[in-house]
Design an enzyme around this catalytic site. Structure first.
Site, PDB file in Angstrom:
ATOM      1  N   TRP A 100      30.288  26.131  27.173  1.00 44.80           N
ATOM      2  CA  TRP A 100      30.136  25.556  25.825  1.00 44.80           C
ATOM      3  C   TRP A 100      31.523  25.085  25.376  1.00 44.80           C
ATOM      4  CZ3 TRP A 100      30.631  28.562  20.800  1.00 44.80           C
ATOM      5  CH2 TRP A 100      30.168  27.810  19.713  1.00 44.80           C
ATOM      6  N   ASP A 119      28.957  36.375  26.163  1.00 45.98           N
ATOM      7  CA  ASP A 119      28.502  35.624  24.986  1.00 45.98           C
ATOM      8  C   ASP A 119      26.984  35.517  25.080  1.00 45.98           C
ATOM      9  OD1 ASP A 119      28.049  33.888  22.924  1.00 45.98           O
ATOM     10  OD2 ASP A 119      29.180  32.211  23.765  1.00 45.98           O
ATOM     11  N   LYS A 177      20.107  31.810  16.465  1.00 51.85           N
ATOM     12  CA  LYS A 177      18.950  31.181  17.097  1.00 51.85           C
ATOM     13  C   LYS A 177      17.750  32.126  17.089  1.00 51.85           C
ATOM     14  CE  LYS A 177      22.561  28.777  18.673  1.00 51.85           C
ATOM     15  NZ  LYS A 177      22.981  27.412  18.613  1.00 51.85           N
TER      16      LYS A 177
END
Ligand code: LMR
Length: 395
Positions: free
Chosen positions: A130, A211, A246
């Site tokens: 990312w 993560d 999310k």
């Protein structure tokens, strides 16, 4: 003073989403930012979160600061969500968690504490990763190395390449891993591969930093946490940056935590004191609203069951979209897109060139990240045929 600075380019992900929002084409498709969307293109508030919010507005009597470590229900609930109710590390009381402003806040606080403990540690990032990992972690002054991860030729993890590259990591280096639903490629480690990476991590004396921003959106809440749970059981120290943006739809509420399992309770408490100190110098206190709601959802049985059901349905829908996307793209282009089915979470690389991605945007108002990363949740029954035709046209 500031006229001496240059105007910066738009963010490579958020800037595209803004450009799509401004596009007047009624057929436009936004496959950019990793935000879940339902069949009507909406990002709904979970029913359990809505109910918690209603209850909170009745009972909330203060907006005074939370404790520095965060909301008590939330920080206990997030540990159990990540590790499962009866993980041996929880029973040994060697796990602490500190609330942070989203997964980004958790990554940054974790990086600050790593920098204090081992300023010369190199942080090993998957290629690709990312893009925001680099400024978030690099801004504390840590340096990076890369390990091979995604092989565009096979659309899968290059596990031999990963192990070969990590053989060069030095003791005390940090291994940044995606807990599940790899962002950007969607290709995850299998349980056997997690076991092998855990062995390598122990042998080389690396510090795993996981993560996990999409727990529950790949296979299930438990299966997606396999790597976190396995490493925590088998390694003396594991650092996890968790997010509920999310999986609870709390995006704008910035709800996350840095979770540390240490050798023993004392080490875990030392970490916690360092993390709250690091937070104090950046943003001082954690934001309350999202974490209080998440704490309610995690600690109340009825809310928790409702949330788990809604999340499981989302996950099932995402996996159904993967099948539909494969079928439509393969039929329209005559090429093989079956790899999309084998991936997890919101993202997939379609394997297009930057020029083809530009053409999709300019000629068809189909927006995806320059690497051809798509947010699978942006696809629906109404737009998939247009998308498939557009991709076929640029291929
Ligand atoms: C993404 O990768 O699209 C999301 O994680 C949102 C973001 O902040 O980039």
């Amino acid at each position: 003073m500031f006229e001496s600075l240059e105007r910066l380019p738009a963010d490579p992900i958020l800037g595209l989403s803004a450009a799509c929002a401004a596009d007047p084409n009624p057929d436009k498709i936004d496959l950019t930012v990793g935000v879940y969307k339902n069949e009507s293109g909406q990002t709904p508030v979970f029913a359990a979160v809505q109910r918690a919010q209603e209850a909170l507005s009745e009972r909330e009597v203060t907006k005074a600061y939370l404790p520095q470590v965060g909301d008590a229900h939330y920080i206990e609930g997030i540990r159990k969500l990540l590790l499962g109710e009866s993980h041996p590390a929880l029973e040994a009381e060697r796990v602490t968690s500190v609330q942070a402003p989203g997964g980004c806040g958790a990554l940054r606080v974790g990086a600050e504490v790593i920098k204090s403990a081992n300023p010369s540690a190199k942080v090993w990032l998957s290629a690709p990763t990312w893009p925001n990992h680099i400024p978030l972690i690099g801004s504390v002054g840590l340096e990076f190395k890369e390990y091979r991860y995604y092989d565009p030729a096979t659309h899968a993890v290059d596990f031999d390449g990963m192990l070969a590259d990590l053989a060069d990591a030095a003791p005390g280096d940090v291994l940044l891993l995606h807990g599940c639903c790899h962002n950007p490629c969607g290709a995850d480690l299998s349980p056997e591969q997690w076991q092998a990476v855990t062995t390598l991590t122990a042998e080389r004396g690396l510090m795993p930093f996981i993560d996990i921003a999409y727990q529950g959106m790949g296979k299930s809440l438990d299966e997606d946490a396999f790597g976190v749970r396995h490493m925590t059981e088998n390694l003396p120290e594991v650092l996890v940056a968790a997010s509920n943006s999310k999986n609870m739809g709390l995006y704008r509420e910035r709800t996350g935590a840095i979770v540390f399992s240490g050798r023993d309770r004392e080490t875990a408490e030392i970490f916690s004191s360092q993390a709250t100190k690091a937070a104090r110098k950046i943003y001082s206190m954690p934001p309350a609203h999202g974490a209080i709601l998440a704490g309610m959802v995690l600690s109340d049985t009825a809310l928790n069951n409702s949330w788990r059901e809604e999340l499981a349905a989302m996950c099932e829908r995402l996996n159904g979209l993967r099948v539909m996307l494969d079928e439509k793209l393969s039929a329209a282009t005559g090429k093989d897109f079956s790899f999309i089915r084998n991936e997890s979470g919101m993202f997939s690389f379609l394997g297009l060139t930057p020029e083809q991605v530009d053409r999709l945007r300019e000629e068809f108002s189909v927006y995806m990240v320059g690497s051809s990363r798509v947010n699978v949740a942006g696809v629906n029954n109404a737009n998939v045929d247009y998308l498939a035709k557009a991709v076929a046209a640029v291929l």
